[in-house]
Structures are given as structure tokens and as C-alpha cells.
Scaffold this motif. Structure first.
Motif, short mmCIF file in Angstrom:
data_model
loop_
_atom_site.label_atom_id
_atom_site.label_comp_id
_atom_site.label_asym_id
_atom_site.label_seq_id
_atom_site.Cartn_x
_atom_site.Cartn_y
_atom_site.Cartn_z
N UNK A 67 44.31 20.29 -6.59
CA UNK A 67 44.84 19.21 -5.78
C UNK A 67 44.13 17.90 -6.12
N UNK A 68 44.90 16.81 -6.08
CA UNK A 68 44.39 15.44 -6.21
C UNK A 68 44.78 14.70 -4.95
N UNK A 69 43.83 14.02 -4.33
CA UNK A 69 44.09 13.25 -3.12
C UNK A 69 43.52 11.85 -3.29
N UNK A 70 44.41 10.86 -3.44
CA UNK A 70 43.96 9.48 -3.64
C UNK A 70 43.07 8.99 -2.50
N UNK A 71 43.36 9.40 -1.27
CA UNK A 71 42.76 8.79 -0.10
C UNK A 71 41.36 9.31 0.21
N UNK A 72 40.89 10.26 -0.56
CA UNK A 72 39.54 10.78 -0.32
C UNK A 72 38.51 10.02 -1.17
N UNK A 73 38.97 9.09 -1.99
CA UNK A 73 38.07 8.37 -2.89
C UNK A 73 36.93 7.70 -2.14
N UNK A 74 37.23 7.08 -0.99
CA UNK A 74 36.21 6.34 -0.25
C UNK A 74 35.40 7.21 0.70
N UNK A 75 35.68 8.50 0.72
CA UNK A 75 35.05 9.37 1.70
C UNK A 75 33.58 9.59 1.39
N UNK A 76 32.74 9.71 2.42
CA UNK A 76 31.35 10.13 2.19
C UNK A 76 31.31 11.52 1.57
N UNK A 77 30.22 11.82 0.92
CA UNK A 77 30.09 13.14 0.28
C UNK A 77 30.25 14.25 1.30
N UNK A 78 29.77 14.04 2.51
CA UNK A 78 29.90 15.08 3.55
C UNK A 78 31.37 15.35 3.86
N UNK A 79 32.21 14.30 3.86
CA UNK A 79 33.64 14.50 4.13
C UNK A 79 34.32 15.20 2.97
N UNK A 80 33.91 14.89 1.74
CA UNK A 80 34.47 15.58 0.58
C UNK A 80 34.12 17.07 0.65
N UNK B 88 40.38 -1.58 -5.38
CA UNK B 88 40.01 -0.55 -4.42
C UNK B 88 38.64 0.07 -4.74
N UNK B 89 37.77 -0.68 -5.36
CA UNK B 89 36.42 -0.17 -5.65
C UNK B 89 35.74 0.25 -4.35
N UNK B 90 35.23 1.48 -4.27
CA UNK B 90 34.65 1.98 -3.01
C UNK B 90 33.25 1.41 -2.75
N UNK B 91 33.18 0.17 -2.36
CA UNK B 91 31.89 -0.50 -2.20
C UNK B 91 31.07 0.15 -1.09
N UNK B 92 31.74 0.57 -0.01
CA UNK B 92 31.01 1.20 1.07
C UNK B 92 30.33 2.48 0.63
#
Length: 709
Positions: A389-402, A429-433
Motif C-alpha cells: 500500500x501507498x498512502x500519500x497522506x501519511x507523509x507528514x505523520x510522526x514516526x509513531x503514527x507510521x 508539500x515538504x514536511x517541515x514539521x
């Protein structure tokens, strides 16, 4: 991907600049093409453990991946092929409207050449304004570009002007914003296929206003280096494991030109161990234009080797050499060290370490630290036998959420490719956070920390590195690849391309190449066989020595189109498999696709189609994982494409599809007698004549799988 806007090319034709959609742009000047990466030195490949012989257990043990160490070099550009590209002869060689375009000998380019002025855009109508050159390109690969000055735009934020070569696989320069200074704009690797007729065009958005100047427009043929190399085997990150063949194979393409005598030339292939200097080599005198060079690694001790090809002249002088490949020989099986890998038949190993036929899907969802948050979507997806599976919206997620997400996926045997295609500081959409949370100071540091943080997660089997990218993304994707391999040496990076002829430029920048044809754009008369064409082109471009995964259309492309029918979904999937795909993905379960279907009954019906089609593939997975074999004596008919397999129990299989739009009758002749032939979809029996022959009729683009016993 990219929210599926690229279909405008096919439907709107010339309206590309009205849509402001880019394809294939590379910044640069018409200078020799040099493959370079200015940041390469920041993240060199780490050395593997010195104790290669005793690496064991499911641990990384400091092993490092191999592969190409630096981009290919030696490309150059030919002369400008445009007729009067610098406008020194006014409008000679150009077809345009005198009301909008006229030569300007007062406003000159930095090199003193005159310019072409565009003004009073409204006088030429509401659509794109064009200046078309008389030059028509023969088949080949080209770079295009020029200079532009556009100082007085009403909306300087709107990119409005560029250059294009029609039918060059959607090859355009980047579009340009307003500027009082001259700007260079360019596109590289514009491919003209045999049989195409492609003029060069300057285009202005029809809604623009103000004045524009163009100067020094060019089309230059890209001239290949004296020779090119591509490592056929080992075919995954340079790993050469004990249970695999020990002969290294390199495809060599020689382009000597008219000034070198072939009888004076020698290709030398050499492997040198990085730490001890131990080496072996082999020479090929008077080499042909295309051949496979080999080295026997069997007698060599385990270790990391540089494998380099060099072109030598009559007296042994070095005429040219390409950057080396790194081969890592390990006295172990891959499953002892890697959580995921590609074997020598391009099959993906992950999870239990066994090979799998990839059946993947795209999704879009938010994120949470709770696995239960994802349950509804994953339960729906898992009705189909999805394993990746590929999920675009998980890119910005913290490692714990991944980690929570992959825990939820693993409940259903699904593995994950995190998306890193926006891990560049100039990306919108660079995940700066997330970069800040990981303490990253640069984009390279961010990629390194991200991959390192996920390296131990066995549900992370690689990374989704680019989604329908322009060719100018190759260099920095290659650089990112080196960083990822250094921090997570297992797994596979995937790029998906919407221009299949670009595959040749990507084959050493990733582990897996994907293509996404999406042919269902019109109410009728769609060219469904495009799925087979694109898959075949990709397989050929990688010499059948890298995995190709085809992304199948599972969405409604336009308001006038419809969702693919279940039959079309079936046909497209098996077309890809027939042409050599070792995996299929479906776009998409998420936004702009199934996620936006509001009618519960319609959504259930669409999902049901996907479930049934993918279950058919899954049911045949044991056969798909076996080597191809010869079942038929000859091609069934002109339009029928086949791939042939045999099962462990002795059953034979023919995967076939009709490449044409018209119904076709096919006659299959078996190499040895059979008792029964069954079309697996519907389990329809087919009559056998004389024990070896059967006939069947195919609808346009129809695919069938025959089980022969």
C-alpha cells in the motif's frame, strides 16, 4: 497520481499551456549534458562489514547496498537544428500571426542576438498563441529551450509561457513567470519515436497579457557517450548473495562514431575489492555495438567491489570510462540480512521472506497514533488480497503514527511504502514539521533520519520516491537513493512514470519502475491496449532486469468518462502481467477515486469488481511466481499477445490478450497433448481438437487466462 490531471494532454490537445501542466523539463543551458550531483559527497555509501563471511541472523550487521555509484556521464549536444532559431533573419522559418509576433532588432538577448516580441495578445484570440518552426525532428532524443523576458505581466504569479515539441512524449520546457531579466528555460530528453512528426512551438497562455520576448531558441540532438553500461545482474542494489548466481553481467552499448576504428577498440570490465585491492578483469576486443560483458565472482572472496567498464584504444590508452557499479558479495542468503529485496527473477520478497506477486493499492487518509483509527479503511481495502500500500497522506505523520499505521496494516498482511517524493525543501508539500521533530537541518539530513527511523520496521519494505515526475528529477532522486540505501539498505524504491519512454533515464535511480497508463478517458473507443504497450516499453527499457509494476486505472478520469468496468479492470490487469509486470497497483481507494463515490451501492459494486479481479490474480500467484515456459508452438494470431507458464503440478497456463480493438479469432497449438482447456474467468471449457489445438474468440482488448491439463 498528481491527482490525475495529465489527461488534459490527450483531450485538449494544444491547450497545454491553458492547463499549465508541465512535463519533462530540465533547467540548464545548451551546454554539454553532464550527469552530475553536486551534493553527492555529503552521503557516500557506507562500507559493509569486513566480516562478510559470517553475517547471519536477521540484522543489518552494517551491510551496505551497492548499485551505480554516480550518474552516467559523457553526453553532449549537437548543433541547433531550428530554422533561424536566433531570429537573426526575422521570421524566416517561423509560422505565426503577424498581429501578435514580430521580430525585434532593438531588444536583444545577452549575446547580442535579436529577439521575437509577442504583444497585443488579445488580438490573436482567446486560445494559446503559437510560433511554429519549420524544423521537423527525425527519431531521436533532443534538448530544447531558449531565453525569455516577460517584464510586465498582469499576474506575475501565473506561469504563462514556454516551448514545446508536440508528440515528444509531452515534452515541454518549464513555464516562466514574469521577469525584467532574460531567463533561460529548457527541457531535456525529449524523445521522438519512429513514425512521429513533431514541430517545435513557442506557446503563450491565451489568458495572458503584456509583452514577451524570446531569443536563441534551440533544438539540439542529444549525442550518446562513447559507450554506456547497465548492470543486468546483480539486479537489486548490487547484492550478490551466496544462494544466487555468481556471474556479474553488464549490458554495454558502444557508440564509437566515425572517428574510431572498431578493430582498435577494447572494452575492459574490471572488479576491484574496495578494501584490499584484489581484482579480476576481462577484455573484449573489437566489441560489437551491443553485447553483455561478464565477470565470474565465484572464486572471489566476499566483500565490496567496484565494477567498472573502460574503453581502451590501440595502445591501451583510456578513451573513456563510465562511473562504477558497487557489487556487495556476501556469503549469506538475503533473508538472513534483509527485510525485503528483489531476487534475480525480479520478484519481490517481503514479510515471510518468500517471493510475492505484488498486488498494491493507493489510499489517502489522515494519521493517528492509534491503530484502531485506521481500521475502517483497511478493513475495506483488505477485502481484496492487497499486500502492498501507498498512502500519500501519511507523509507528514510522526514516526509513531507510521508505526501505528503499519501495525494496523500488518493485521491484514499488508506492507507499506512511505512516500518521500516531497522530501525536498523547494517542494510545496515538504514536511517541515516532521523534519523539525527529527532534528533534521537539511533535506538530506531529513531523508537520512527518516529512513534510519523506519529501517527496523519490517512492515516498511521500501519507499515511494516519485509520482509522475519530470525527467529533471532523475539527478536528485538518484542522490536521495544513495542516502536511503545508506540508512535503510533493504527494500525497494519505486518510481511511477506517466511517460514510458522516460524509463531509460530512471533505471539506475530506483529499484522498481512503475507506469500508469490510465486509458479510460472517453465514453467509447478508448485505447485499452496502452496498458500492455507501456508495460512492454518499461520491461524493454530495463532489459527485463528490474521489476516493473503497472498501475491500473481504478477511478473515473473525466466527467465524460466512466469508471472502468470489471471486464476492463480484468483486461488491463492481465495485459500488464502478459507483458512482464511482476506486480500491479490500483489507483485508488482514496480521494478523486473510490473515496469520493457517495452512493453506497455504487461504491460497493466498484469495490466488488476490484476484489474479484485481484482475487483471480492472487489465486494464480503460485504460477505467476514460476519461470516462464514454452507452452505453445507459435503465436496464436497477429493481435494476440501471450505469456506462458507451468504450475508445480504440471498444469500449463497461457495468459493472452487481444492487442486490437476488433474481435479476433485465435488458434492455439500446444507443444504436447492436453486433456482439457479451461478459461479461468468463468471456468469456461474450450474444445480441444486433435489433443493439441484449440480455438477461441477474443473481444477487442479482451484478456483470458487458460488452464491446460
Amino acid at each position: 497520481m498528481n491527482w490525475r490531471t495529465r489527461g488534459i494532454f490527450r483531450i485538449a490537445g494544444i491547450g497545454i499551456f491553458g492547463s499549465l501542466l508541465l512535463a519533462g523539463s530540465w533547467l540548464g543551458t545548451p551546454a554539454p549534458l553532464r550527469a552530475s550531483n553536486e551534493r553527492r559527497g555529503e552521503h557516500t555509501a557506507q562500507e559493509a562489514s569486513a566480516n562478510f563471511e559470517n553475517l547471519s541472523g536477521r540484522k543489518r550487521a552494517n551491510i551496505s547496498a551497492g548499485g551505480l555509484e554516480a550518474p552516467e556521464t559523457g553526453w553532449s549536444l549537437g548543433e541547433n537544428l531550428l530554422v533561424n532559431g536566433d531570429f537573426s533573419k526575422g521570421l524566416e522559418g517561423w509560422r505565426t500571426s503577424a498581429r501578435c509576433f514580430h521580430p525585434d532588432f532593438l531588444t536583444r538577448a545577452p549575446n547580442g542576438k535579436p529577439s521575437l516580441k509577442m504583444e497585443n495578445t488579445y488580438s490573436c484570440g482567446p486560445f494559446a498563441k503559437l510560433a511554429v518552426n519549420e524544423f521537423v525532428a527525425p527519431p531521436g532524443v533532443y534538448s530544447i529551450g531558449g531565453e525569455i523576458k516577460a517584464p510586465d505581466l498582469i499576474d506575475p504569479k501565473m506561469p504563462i509561457a514556454g516551448a514545446q515539441m508536440d508528440l515528444f512524449t509531452d515534452c515541454e520546457t518549464q513555464l516562466v513567470n514574469g521577469s525584467s531579466e532574460w531567463l533561460e528555460f529548457a527541457a531535456k530528453h525529449c524523445i521522438v519515436a519512429p513514425g512521429t512528426n513533431s514541430p517545435f512551438r513557442i506557446a503563450i497562455n491565451g489568458k495572458s497579457s503584456g509583452s514577451f520576448w524570446f531569443a536563441n531558441m534551440y533544438v539540439r540532438k542529444e549525442i550518446a557517450p562513447l559507450f554506456e553500461t547497465f548492470m543486468l545482474y546483480p539486479n537489486h542494489r548490487g547484492y550478490l548473495f551466496a544462494d544466487q548466481a555468481q556471474e556479474v553481467r553488464v549490458a554495454v552499448t558502444l557508440n564509437p562514431g566515425p572517428y574510431l576504428r572498431r578493430e582498435d577498440l577494447v572494452i575492459q570490465l574490471e572488479a576491484v575489492r574496495s578494501d584490499s585491492g584484489a581484482k579480476t578483469d576481462r577484455t573484449y576486443k573489437s566489441p560489437p555495438d551491443d553485447f553483455t560483458a561478464t565477470l565470474d565472482f565465484g572464486p572471489l572472496p566476499a566483500g565490496a567491489y567496484q565494477v567498472r567498464a573502460t574503453l581502451l584504444g590501440r595502445n591501451g590508452e583510456v578513451l573513456f570510462e563510465q562511473p562504477p557499479y558497487r557489487v556487495v558479495k556476501v556469503n549469506s542468503e538475503p533473508g538472513a540480512l534483509l527485510k525485503a529485496w528483489i531476487d534475480d527473477r525480479n520478484l519481490a520478497h517481503f514479510g515471510d521472506g518468500a517471493p510475492h506477486f505484488v498486488i498494491g493499492i493507493y489510499d489517502t487518509s489522515g494519521y493517528s497514533n492509534s491503530p484502531e483509527y485506521y481500521a475502517r479503511a483497511i478493513n475495506e481495502i483488505s477485502q481484496a488480497p492487497i499486500n502492498m500500500l501507498i498512502n500519500y497522506m501519511i507523509t507528514n505523520a510522526p514516526i509513531s503514527a507510521i508505526n501505528a499505521y503499519t501495525d494496523a496494516l500488518q493485521e491484514h498482511g499488508i506492507f507499506f511504502l512511505p512516500s518521500v517524493n516531497n522530501f525536498y525543501e523547494d517542494a510545496r508539500w515538504y514536511p517541515r514539521g516532521l523534519a523539525a521533530k527529527l532534528g533534521a537541518s537539511t533535506q538530506d539530513d531529513f531523508t537520512a533520519r527518516y529512513a534510519s527511523a523506519l529501517e527496523k520496521n519490517r512492515a516498511i519494505v521500501g519507499y515511494y520516491v516519485q509520482d509522475e515526475p519530470k525527467v529533471d528529477e532523475v539527478a536528485r532522486t538518484f542522490h536521495q537513493y544513495q542516502i536511503i540505501k545508506a540508512n535503510d539498505p533493504a527494500g525497494f524504491n519505486l518510481v511511477v512514470l506517466d511517460r514510458p519512454r522516460d524509463v531509460q533515464f530512471w533505471k539506475d535511480a530506483v529499484d522498481v519502475v512503475g507506469v500508469d497508463p490510465y486509458p479510460v478517458w472517453l465514453p467509447v473507443e478508448n485505447y485499452i491496449a496502452e496498458v500492455g504497450d507501456w508495460t512492454r516499453m518499461a520491461v524493454q527499457a530495463v532489459h527485463a532486469s528490474r521489476p516493473v509494476w503497472t498501475v491500473i486505472q481504478f477511478y473515473q478520469a473525466t466527467a465524460i468518462a466512466s469508471w472502468p468496468t470489471e471486464q476492463q479492470l480484468h483486461d488491463m490487469s492481465w495485459m500488464a502481467i502478459a507483458e512482464g509486470a511482476s506486480g500491479v497497483f490500483y489507483w485508488s481507494h482514496g480521494m478523486r477515486a473510490l473515496g469520493w463515490v457517495r452512493d453506497p451501492a455504487e461504491k460497493a459494486a466498484l469495490l466488488g469488481s476490484l476484489v474479484r479481479v485481484t482475487k483471480e490474480i492472487k489465486d494464480l500467484e503460485p504460477v505467476l511466481l514460476r519461470p516462464d515456459t514454452q507452452v505453445l508452438t507459435a503465436k496464436p494470431s497477429q493481435d494476440i499477445v501471450t505469456r506462458e507458464k507451468s504450475g508445480a503440478d504440471g498444469a500449463r497456463y497461457v495468459i493472452a490478450y487481444n492487442h486490437g480493438s476488433a474481435a479476433a479469432l485465435a488458434r492455439f497449438v500446444l507443444q504436447s497433448p492436453a486433456q482439457s482447456v479451461t478459461v479461468r474467468r468463468g471456468m469456461v471449457k474450450v474444445e480441444i481438437k486433435d489433443g493439441k489445438t484449440f480455438e477461441d474468440e477474443f473481444d477487442g482488448y479482451e484478456a483470458k487466462v487458460y488452464e491446460i491439463r
